[in-house]
Design a protein around this motif. Structure first.
Motif, PDB file in Angstrom:
ATOM      1  N   LEU A   1       0.831  -1.211   0.000  1.00 39.11           N
ATOM      2  CA  LEU A   1       0.000   0.000   0.000  1.00 39.11           C
ATOM      3  C   LEU A   1       0.862   1.257   0.000  1.00 39.11           C
ATOM      4  CD1 LEU A   1      -2.801  -1.006   2.487  1.00 39.11           C
ATOM      5  CD2 LEU A   1      -3.168  -0.116   0.186  1.00 39.11           C
ATOM      6  N   GLY A   2       1.939   1.201   0.769  1.00 36.76           N
ATOM      7  CA  GLY A   2       2.828   2.359   0.828  1.00 36.76           C
ATOM      8  C   GLY A   2       3.416   2.660  -0.539  1.00 36.76           C
ATOM      9  N   LEU A   3       3.829   1.603  -1.205  1.00 32.60           N
ATOM     10  CA  LEU A   3       4.397   1.817  -2.541  1.00 32.60           C
ATOM     11  C   LEU A   3       3.325   2.315  -3.517  1.00 32.60           C
ATOM     12  CD1 LEU A   3       6.756  -1.269  -2.757  1.00 32.60           C
ATOM     13  CD2 LEU A   3       7.387   1.126  -2.448  1.00 32.60           C
ATOM     14  N   MET A   4       2.069   1.955  -3.241  1.00 29.81           N
ATOM     15  CA  MET A   4       0.982   2.427  -4.113  1.00 29.81           C
ATOM     16  C   MET A   4       0.594   3.868  -3.788  1.00 29.81           C
ATOM     17  SD  MET A   4      -1.304  -1.017  -3.970  1.00 29.81           S
ATOM     18  CE  MET A   4      -2.764  -0.484  -4.840  1.00 29.81           C
ATOM     19  N   GLY A   5       1.145   4.397  -2.695  1.00 26.55           N
ATOM     20  CA  GLY A   5       0.870   5.796  -2.397  1.00 26.55           C
ATOM     21  C   GLY A   5      -0.055   6.053  -1.228  1.00 26.55           C
ATOM     22  N   ALA A   6      -0.396   5.016  -0.478  1.00 22.42           N
ATOM     23  CA  ALA A   6      -1.277   5.243   0.670  1.00 22.42           C
ATOM     24  C   ALA A   6      -0.487   5.902   1.791  1.00 22.42           C
ATOM     25  CB  ALA A   6      -1.860   3.925   1.162  1.00 22.42           C
ATOM     26  N   VAL A   7      -0.866   7.102   2.199  1.00 28.48           N
ATOM     27  CA  VAL A   7      -0.156   7.765   3.278  1.00 28.48           C
ATOM     28  C   VAL A   7      -0.607   7.201   4.616  1.00 28.48           C
ATOM     29  CG1 VAL A   7       0.259   9.879   2.004  1.00 28.48           C
ATOM     30  CG2 VAL A   7      -1.817   9.636   3.358  1.00 28.48           C
ATOM     31  N   ARG A   8       0.215   7.439   5.630  1.00 29.36           N
ATOM     32  CA  ARG A   8      -0.141   6.912   6.946  1.00 29.36           C
ATOM     33  C   ARG A   8      -1.264   7.764   7.542  1.00 29.36           C
ATOM     34  NH1 ARG A   8       5.083   8.625  10.632  1.00 29.36           N
ATOM     35  NH2 ARG A   8       4.142   7.183  12.104  1.00 29.36           N
ATOM     36  N   ARG A   9      -1.927   7.194   8.559  1.00 23.87           N
ATOM     37  CA  ARG A   9      -2.910   7.924   9.366  1.00 23.87           C
ATOM     38  C   ARG A   9      -4.130   8.411   8.600  1.00 23.87           C
ATOM     39  NH1 ARG A   9       1.684  11.188  12.885  1.00 23.87           N
ATOM     40  NH2 ARG A   9       2.316   9.379  14.056  1.00 23.87           N
ATOM     41  N   ILE A  10      -4.497   7.728   7.478  1.00 20.69           N
ATOM     42  CA  ILE A  10      -5.731   8.128   6.797  1.00 20.69           C
ATOM     43  C   ILE A  10      -6.897   7.315   7.360  1.00 20.69           C
ATOM     44  CG2 ILE A  10      -4.954   9.026   4.590  1.00 20.69           C
ATOM     45  CD1 ILE A  10      -5.083   6.182   3.526  1.00 20.69           C
ATOM     46  N   ASP A  11      -8.037   7.960   7.469  1.00 21.90           N
ATOM     47  CA  ASP A  11      -9.206   7.232   7.961  1.00 21.90           C
ATOM     48  C   ASP A  11     -10.191   6.910   6.840  1.00 21.90           C
ATOM     49  OD1 ASP A  11      -9.993   9.845   7.576  1.00 21.90           O
ATOM     50  OD2 ASP A  11     -11.503   9.764   9.156  1.00 21.90           O
ATOM     51  N   SER A  12      -9.898   7.345   5.611  1.00 22.87           N
ATOM     52  CA  SER A  12     -10.730   6.962   4.471  1.00 22.87           C
ATOM     53  C   SER A  12      -9.924   7.222   3.212  1.00 22.87           C
ATOM     54  CB  SER A  12     -12.020   7.785   4.437  1.00 22.87           C
ATOM     55  OG  SER A  12     -11.698   9.146   4.258  1.00 22.87           O
ATOM     56  N   TYR A  13     -10.335   6.589   2.121  1.00 21.99           N
ATOM     57  CA  TYR A  13      -9.584   6.768   0.876  1.00 21.99           C
ATOM     58  C   TYR A  13     -10.520   6.506  -0.290  1.00 21.99           C
ATOM     59  CZ  TYR A  13      -9.420   1.819   1.980  1.00 21.99           C
ATOM     60  OH  TYR A  13      -9.774   0.564   2.364  1.00 21.99           O
ATOM     61  N   SER A  14     -10.109   6.983  -1.463  1.00 24.46           N
ATOM     62  CA  SER A  14     -11.030   6.874  -2.595  1.00 24.46           C
ATOM     63  C   SER A  14     -10.640   5.773  -3.572  1.00 24.46           C
ATOM     64  CB  SER A  14     -11.089   8.212  -3.336  1.00 24.46           C
ATOM     65  OG  SER A  14      -9.770   8.639  -3.598  1.00 24.46           O
ATOM     66  N   ASP A  15      -9.404   5.254  -3.465  1.00 15.68           N
ATOM     67  CA  ASP A  15      -8.971   4.264  -4.440  1.00 15.68           C
ATOM     68  C   ASP A  15      -9.466   2.865  -4.044  1.00 15.68           C
ATOM     69  OD1 ASP A  15      -7.664   2.492  -6.056  1.00 15.68           O
ATOM     70  OD2 ASP A  15      -5.762   3.589  -6.024  1.00 15.68           O
ATOM     71  N   PRO A  16     -10.420   2.302  -4.763  1.00 17.12           N
ATOM     72  CA  PRO A  16     -11.000   1.015  -4.348  1.00 17.12           C
ATOM     73  C   PRO A  16     -10.002  -0.149  -4.403  1.00 17.12           C
ATOM     74  CG  PRO A  16     -11.859   1.683  -6.482  1.00 17.12           C
ATOM     75  CD  PRO A  16     -11.049   2.816  -5.989  1.00 17.12           C
ATOM     76  N   THR A  17      -8.928   0.002  -5.194  1.00 16.27           N
ATOM     77  CA  THR A  17      -7.978  -1.123  -5.263  1.00 16.27           C
ATOM     78  C   THR A  17      -7.201  -1.298  -3.960  1.00 16.27           C
ATOM     79  OG1 THR A  17      -6.245   0.295  -6.161  1.00 16.27           O
ATOM     80  CG2 THR A  17      -7.650  -0.856  -7.749  1.00 16.27           C
ATOM     81  N   TRP A  18      -7.253  -0.307  -3.105  1.00 12.79           N
ATOM     82  CA  TRP A  18      -6.554  -0.455  -1.825  1.00 12.79           C
ATOM     83  C   TRP A  18      -7.321  -1.340  -0.846  1.00 12.79           C
ATOM     84  CZ3 TRP A  18      -4.919   5.271  -0.386  1.00 12.79           C
ATOM     85  CH2 TRP A  18      -4.032   5.748  -1.376  1.00 12.79           C
ATOM     86  N   GLN A  19      -8.630  -1.410  -1.063  1.00 13.38           N
ATOM     87  CA  GLN A  19      -9.454  -2.013  -0.016  1.00 13.38           C
ATOM     88  C   GLN A  19      -9.081  -3.464   0.313  1.00 13.38           C
ATOM     89  OE1 GLN A  19     -13.723  -1.897  -0.487  1.00 13.38           O
ATOM     90  NE2 GLN A  19     -13.975  -1.705   1.723  1.00 13.38           N
ATOM     91  N   PRO A  20      -8.886  -4.337  -0.710  1.00  9.13           N
ATOM     92  CA  PRO A  20      -8.548  -5.722  -0.366  1.00  9.13           C
ATOM     93  C   PRO A  20      -7.295  -5.808   0.514  1.00  9.13           C
ATOM     94  CG  PRO A  20      -8.937  -5.497  -2.725  1.00  9.13           C
ATOM     95  CD  PRO A  20      -8.984  -4.122  -2.157  1.00  9.13           C
ATOM     96  N   LEU A  21      -6.324  -4.944   0.231  1.00  6.01           N
ATOM     97  CA  LEU A  21      -5.099  -4.978   1.029  1.00  6.01           C
ATOM     98  C   LEU A  21      -5.373  -4.542   2.459  1.00  6.01           C
ATOM     99  CD1 LEU A  21      -2.734  -3.537  -1.693  1.00  6.01           C
ATOM    100  CD2 LEU A  21      -2.553  -5.799  -0.669  1.00  6.01           C
ATOM    101  N   PHE A  22      -6.203  -3.505   2.602  1.00  3.36           N
ATOM    102  CA  PHE A  22      -6.538  -3.065   3.958  1.00  3.36           C
ATOM    103  C   PHE A  22      -7.334  -4.136   4.693  1.00  3.36           C
ATOM    104  CE2 PHE A  22      -5.674   1.544   2.970  1.00  3.36           C
ATOM    105  CZ  PHE A  22      -4.811   1.739   4.028  1.00  3.36           C
ATOM    106  N   ILE A  23      -8.200  -4.831   3.964  1.00 10.25           N
ATOM    107  CA  ILE A  23      -8.974  -5.891   4.622  1.00 10.25           C
ATOM    108  C   ILE A  23      -8.044  -7.011   5.076  1.00 10.25           C
ATOM    109  CG2 ILE A  23     -10.716  -7.680   4.242  1.00 10.25           C
ATOM    110  CD1 ILE A  23     -12.204  -5.678   2.477  1.00 10.25           C
ATOM    111  N   THR A  24      -7.099  -7.391   4.199  1.00  6.54           N
ATOM    112  CA  THR A  24      -6.122  -8.416   4.596  1.00  6.54           C
ATOM    113  C   THR A  24      -5.406  -7.990   5.864  1.00  6.54           C
ATOM    114  OG1 THR A  24      -5.740  -8.627   2.234  1.00  6.54           O
ATOM    115  CG2 THR A  24      -4.291  -9.873   3.689  1.00  6.54           C
ATOM    116  N   SER A  25      -5.008  -6.722   5.871  1.00  9.75           N
ATOM    117  CA  SER A  25      -4.299  -6.220   7.044  1.00  9.75           C
ATOM    118  C   SER A  25      -5.162  -6.340   8.290  1.00  9.75           C
ATOM    119  CB  SER A  25      -3.890  -4.775   6.786  1.00  9.75           C
ATOM    120  OG  SER A  25      -3.262  -4.241   7.908  1.00  9.75           O
ATOM    121  N   GLY A  26      -6.453  -6.029   8.138  1.00  8.46           N
ATOM    122  CA  GLY A  26      -7.362  -6.149   9.278  1.00  8.46           C
ATOM    123  C   GLY A  26      -7.452  -7.584   9.765  1.00  8.46           C
ATOM    124  N   ILE A  27      -7.471  -8.534   8.817  1.00  7.21           N
ATOM    125  CA  ILE A  27      -7.513  -9.944   9.227  1.00  7.21           C
ATOM    126  C   ILE A  27      -6.249 -10.296  10.013  1.00  7.21           C
ATOM    127  CG2 ILE A  27      -7.553 -12.317   8.356  1.00  7.21           C
ATOM    128  CD1 ILE A  27      -9.219 -11.212   5.989  1.00  7.21           C
TER     129      ILE A  27
END
Ligand code: HEM
Ligand code: CU
Lengths: 194, 658
Positions: free
Chosen positions: B480-506
Motif C-alpha cells: 500500500l505504501g508503494l501504491m501511495g497510501a499515506v499513513r494515518r488516513i481514515d478513508s480513501y477513494s482508491d477502491p484497489t486499496w481495499q482488499p489490502l486493507f482488509i487483509t491487514s485487518g484480518i
C-alpha cells in the motif's frame, strides 16, 4: 573491619556514582536548553534583541554571589571533615544567604523585564531566555531547600561519616550549578554583546 | 465568586465528558472495572497482602512482575486500538463511512502508538530486566531498590493518566510524537495534548531514574570476579540501553516541557508565530526518538543472545563482537536522527551524511544476527517455545532491517516517507524485534520467577499466530505504501486499496488470537502448575547464574554470594560438579525494608500531571510541596534495612532443595 561500616561505605559509593550519573543527565538537559536558546536567539519577532535588554552588570553580580557561595560550600565540607561543626554550619548558612541573594537578583531582573513588557510570551528568544535561566534558578531553589535540610541535619548529628557524605553530595550539586551558571553568563549575557 | 470557582475547578467542566458511543462505553466500563477490582480485593480481604507484598515492595522481582502486568494489560488496550484502526480502513473505502469519526480515529492512533511504545514495550523491557538482570550478575538487588519502586510508580502514574483521558477530556490527536504546530495551543486548545505531554513526562522521568539505577547496579553490584568482559550479554545490553536512556531521555523531558510551556504559559518555542520554530521540535524529538528505538530493541537482542546459547547448548559465538556491536550501536544511534525527516528541507549534503550513517548502523545489527546463527550452527538445538520466537524474529527482523536500509536512501525515502511503507517498517522491527524478544524472554525466565514452566505447545502456537498475523497485517502495508497510501488516513477513494486493507485487518485478528493464546497459556499453566513445577531451578540446562538458585528465586536472590570465574559461570560449575554450597559459606545478609514512598510519590506525580492538564494550580502547588516533604523525610532515615541470619538462609535453602 565491622560489616555495618562496610555496608555503609558500599552504599555511599553507590549513591555517589548514582549522583554523578544524575548530574550527567542534567548536563544533557541543560545542553538541550542551551541549544534551543542558541537556535532561537535571533528569533525576536520584532521585539527586543538580547543585546537590547540583557545587562551583563546584573549578571556579573549574580556571578560573584554564586562563585562566593561555591567557595563557602567548599569551606563547609572541609570544616566538617576537620570536625569544626560550627564553622561548617556557619559556612553553609553563608552559602544559602549568597544563593538567596543570587536568586533575588535573578528574580528582580525577571520582574524588571516583564515590567518593561518583555515577558516570555513576547518572542521565541524571550521564551528561550526565560526557560533556560529559570531552569537554573529552579535548580538553585532546590539547592537552597536541600542546604537548609543539611544545616538541620548537621546541627542534630554533628560531624559523622553520614553527615560528611551527605554534605559532599550537596556541595557537588552546588558546584555543578555554579558551572552551569558560568555557561549561562558567557553564552547568554556576554554572548548578547558579541 | 465566579473567579473563585474557576480557581478551584480550573478548566474542568461537564462538556469534557465523552459523547460518542465508543468512548462513552469505555468511559463507563473502565471505572466500573476498577471498582469491581477494588470490591473483589475487599471481599477477599486481600488489602493487607497487596499492601505488604506488592504495593510497598522494593524487591526488583516483584517490581518487575508489576511492570509486566501493567504492560500486558496495556497491550490488550493497544491491540484493541489497532483493531479499531484497521476496522475503519477496511470499511471506509471509496466514500463509504467507517464506524469512527475522524477525531476519534486520530485519538485512537495517537493512543495506540503512545501506549505501545511507552507502556507496553518499555514496560515489558523494564519488567524483564528487573526480574532477571540482578540475578544474572549475581546481585541481591538493584543499587537503589527504593528508587526502583519510585520509577515503577511513576510509570504506573503515567499509564493511569493516559487511560484517564478516555474517561474525561479525550486524548491527543497529534500522533505518538505530537508534532507542533498541530499540537500547539492554537490548533489544539483542549486537554488532549496535555494528557499526552504529562503522561509521558511522568513516565519518562521514571525511565530516566531507571536508567541511572541500572547503570549503577551493573557497575557496582556485580558478583566478585565478574569483570565486565565476563558479564553475560543480557546485562551488557541493559548497560548500553541504560546509557542511551541517560543520554536521550533528558532531551525528551526538555522537549515535552517546552511544548508544555508553549501550551500553558503562552511561550513561543514551536508556534508558527512570534519566532517559534516547529522544526526544532522535530529535531529534538528525534534526537530522543531514534535512540529510543534502540533502547527498546537492545534488551531484546540481549534476551535472544541468552536464549540462543542456552537452547543450542553452546557458548555464544563472538561474545566480544557482540559487545562491540552494542557499543557501536550506542554511538551511532545518536547520529542518525535526521533520517526521520529527509523530506523536510535539510538539503542534499545533510541528507547524504545521515543516510550513510543510517546504513552504517545496520552493520553492527547484522553482525549480531550472524553471531546468533553461528551460535546455532552445529549445536544440539532444543526447539522450545523461546526458540520458535527467535526463529520468527530472525525472519521478520531481517525484512524490517532491509526496508530500513532502503529508506536510508534519501531519494527513495522521498517516495515512501510517511506512507504505509514506513508504518510497515517500524512495526516490522518493533513487533519482530522487540515484542518477539520480550515474549521469548517471558517464556524462558517464567519458571525462575514463578516456580513453574509455561506450557510449551501453547507458547509455540501463540508465536505462530503472531507470525502469521504479523505477515498478514504488515506485508500489505508495504505494498500500500508503494501504491501511495499515506499513513494515518481514515478513508480513501482508491477502491484497489481495499482488499489490502482488509487483509491487514484480518492480520490484526490473528495477532489478537496470538495474544489470546498467550493468555490461555498463562491460565492453563497456572491451572497445571503442579505438573509444570520446576523442581531443579534449572529447567533448560542454563548457563548463567540465575539458574543456580531455586525456582522461584528467593527474595534475596542468592543465599550465598556467588563468586564468578567464567562467563558461563553456572555451566562451568555444572561441568566441574561444583554446584554444592557448604554450610560454612553462609553469612548474615541485610535487605532493604519495604516502603510506601514509591507509591506515594507515584500518586502525587500523577495528581501533579492531572493538575497541570486541568489548570488546577492550587493542587499543583500542594503536590510539589508534598513531594518535597516526602523526599526530605526519606533522605533523613538512615536505618532502612532488615537482617536475615546465616542460619535462616541455610534452612530455607535446604528446604528449597528438598
Ligand atoms: C536496521 C537498522 C534500521 C534502519 C536502517 C532504519 C531506518 C529507518 C528510517 C530511514 C526511518 C525513517 C523513514 C521515514 O520516516 O520515511 C525509520 C523509521 C522508524 N524506525 Fe527504523 N531503522 C532501523 C531499525 C529500527 C529499529 C531496530 C527500530 C525499533 C526497534 C526502528 C523503529 C523505527 C520507528 C519507530 C520509525 C518511525 C516512526 C514514525 O515516523 O512515527 N527502526 N527507520
Ligand atoms: Cu531512526
Amino acid at each position: 573491619m565491622n560489616s555495618v561500616t562496610n555496608r555503609k561505605i558500599e552504599k555511599y559509593e553507590k549513591a555517589e556514582l548514582g549522583f554523578w550519573l544524575y548530574l550527567m543527565t542534567d548536563v544533557v538537559l541543560f545542553a538541550s536548553l542551551f541549544a534551543t536558546y542558541m537556535v532561537l536567539k535571533n528569533s525576536t519577532a520584532a521585539g527586543p534583541t538580547a543585546a537590547d535588554i540583557l545587562d551583563p552588570t546584573y549578571a556579573f553580580f549574580e556571578t560573584i554571589a554564586l562563585l562566593a557561595s561555591s567557595f563557602t560550600a567548599g569551606v563547609a565540607v572541609l570544616a566538617l571533615r576537620f570536625k569544626r561543626v560550627r564553622l561548617a554550619i556557619g559556612a553553609l548558612v553563608g552559602t544559602l544567604v549568597l544563593g538567596a541573594l543570587f536568586l533575588t537578583l535573578e528574580i528582580s531582573e525577571f520582574v524588571e523585564l516583564v515590567g518593561h513588557g518583555h515577558a516570555w510570551t513576547q518572542s521565541a528568544f524571550l521564551s528561550g531566555f526565560f526557560t533556560l535561566v529559570a531552569t537554573h534558578g529552579i535548580h538553585i531553589t532546590i539547592g537552597l531547600i536541600w542546604g537548609s535540610v543539611m544545616i538541620a541535619y548537621i546541627f542534630k548529628k554533628g560531624s559523622t561519616a553520614d553527615s560528611l557524605r551527605k554534605l559532599t553530595l550537596f556541595s557537588l550539586f552546588w558546584h555543578f550549578l555554579d558551572l552551569v551558571w558560568i555557561f549561562i553568563f558567557t553564552i547568554v549575557y556576554l554572548g548578547a554583546h558579541l | 465568586m465566579n473567579e473563585f470557582i474557576q480557581f478551584i475547578l480550573g478548566r474542568l467542566s461537564i462538556e469534557y465528558f465523552p459523547k460518542d458511543p465508543v468512548t462513552l462505553g469505555a468511559a463507563i466500563g473502565m471505572p466500573l472495572t476498577v471498582l469491581g477490582l477494588v470490591g473483589l480485593i475487599t471481599y477477599l480481604k486481600r488489602w493487607n497482602w497487596l499492601w505488604s507484598n506488592w504495593l510497598t515492595s522494593v524487591d526488583a522481582k516483584k517490581i518487575g512482575i508489576m511492570y509486566i502486568i501493567v504492560a500486558i494489560i496495556m497491550l490488550l488496550r493497544g491491540v484493541a486500538d489497532a483493531g479499531m484502526l484497521r476496522l475503519q480502513t477496511a470499511l471506509a473505502a471509496n466514500g463509504a463511512a467507517g464506524p469512527f469519526s475522524t477525531d476519534t480515529f486520530q485519538q485512537v492512533f495517537t493512543a495506540h502508538g503512545t501506549i505501545m511504545i511507552f507502556f507496553v514495550a518499555m514496560g515489558l523491557a523494564f519488567g524483564i530486566i528487573n526480574c532477571v538482570m540482578p540475578l544474572m550478575i549475581g546481585a541481591r538487588d538493584m543499587a537503589f531498590p527504593l528508587l526502583n519502586a519510585v520509577s515503577f510508580w511513576l510509570f504506573a502514574a503515567g499509564m493511569v493518566l493516559v487511560n484517564m483521558s478516555l474517561v474525561f477530556g479525550g486524548f491527543s490527536n497529534g500522533g505518538w510524537l505530537g508534532y507542533p504546530p498541530l499540537t500547539g495551543l492554537e490548533y489544539n486548545p483542549g486537554p488532549g495534548v496535555d494528557y499526552w505531554i504529562w503522561s509521558l513526562q511522568v513516565a519518562g522521568i521514571g525511565s530516566l531514574l531507571t536508567g541511572i539505577n541500572f547503570v549503577t547496579t551493573i557497575l557496582k553490584n556485580r558478583a566478585p570476579g565478574m569483570t565486565l568482559m565476563k558479564m553475560p550479554i543480557f546485562p551488557w545490553s541493559v548497560l548500553v540501553m541504560s546509557v542511551l536512556i541517560m543520554l536521550a531521555f533528558p532531551i525528551l523531558t526538555v522537549t515535552l516541557a517546552l511544548l508544555g510551556l508553549d501550551r500553558t504559559m503562552g511561550m513561543h518555542f514551536f508556534t508558527s508565530d512570534a519566532g517559534g520554530n516547529p522544526m526544532m521540535y522535530i529535531n529534538l524529538i528525534w534526537a530522543w526518538g531514534h535512540p529510543e528505538v534502540y533502547i527498546l530493541v537492545l534488551p531484546a537482542f540481549g534476551i535472544f543472545s541468552e536464549i540462543v546459547a542456552t537452547y543450542s547448548k553452546k557458548v555464544l559465538f563472538g561474545y566480544k563482537t557482540m559487545v562491540w556491536a552494542l557499543l557501536a550501536i550506542m554511538f551511532l544511534s545518536f547520529i542518525v536522527w535526521q533520517h526521520h525527516f529527509f523530506t523536510m528541507g535539510a538539503g542534499a549534503n545533510v541528507n547524504a551524511f545521515f543516510g550513510i550513517m543510517t546504513m552504517v548502523i545496520a552493520v553492527p545489527t547484522g553482525v549480531k544476527i550472524f553471531n546468533w546463527l553461528f551460535t546455532m550452527y552445529g549445536g544440539r538445538i532444543a526447539f522450545k517455545a523461546p526458540m520458535i520466537w527467535f526463529l520468527a524474529f530472525v525472519v521478520t527482523f531481517t525484512i524490517g532491517g532491509v526496508t530500513g536500509v532502503m529508506m536510508a536512501v534519501p531519494a527513495l525515502d522521498f517516495q515512501v516517507h510517511n506512507t504505509m511503507f514506513l508504518v510497515a517498517h517500524f512495526h516490522n522491527v518493533i513487533i519482530g524485534g522487540v515484542v518477539f524478544g520480550f515474549f521469548a524472554g517471558m517464556m524462558h525466565w517464567f519458571p525462575k520467577i514463578f516456580g513453574f514452566r509455561l506450557h510449551d505447545g501453547l507458547g509455540k502456537l501463540s508465536a505462530l499466530f503472531w507470525l502469521i498475523g504479523f505477515i498478514l497485517a504488515f506485508i500489505p502495508l508495504y505494498i500500500l505504501g508503494l501504491m501511495g497510501a499515506v499513513r494515518r488516513i481514515d478513508s480513501y477513494s482508491d477502491p484497489t486499496w481495499q482488499p489490502l486493507f482488509i487483509t491487514s485487518g484480518i492480520g490484526v485478528l490473528f495477532i489478537a488470537g496470538g495474544i489470546g493464546l498467550f493468555v490461555l497459556q498463562l491460565a492453563y499453566s497456572i491451572w497445571k502448575r503442579k505438573q509444570l513445577r520446576d523442581e531443579t531451578g534449572d529447567p533448560w540446562d542454563g548457563r548463567t547464574l540465575e539458574w543456580s538458585v531455586p525456582s522461584p528465586a528467593p527474595h534475596y536472590n542468592f543465599a550465598v554470594q556467588p563468586v564468578v570465574a567464567e562467563r558461563d559461570e553456572w555451566w562451568r560449575r555444572k561441568q566441574q560438579g561444583r554446584t554444592h554450597v557448604e554450610r560454612s559459606e553462609y553469612v548474615d545478609i541485610w535487605l532493604p525494608k519495604n516502603s510506601p514512598v514509591g507509591l506515594v510519590i507515584g500518586v502525587l506525580a500523577g495528581l501533579f500531571g492531572f493538575s497541570i492538564i486541568w489548570h488546577l494550580w492550587w493542587l499543583m502547588a500542594i503536590c510539589i510541596v508534598a513531594i518535597i516533604i516526602v523526599v526530605i523525610r526519606r533522605t533523613l532515615i538512615d536505618d532502612n534495612e532488615h537482617h536475615i541470619s546465616a542460619n535462616e538462609l541455610f534452612h530455607e535453602a535446604a528446604k528449597a532443595s528438598r
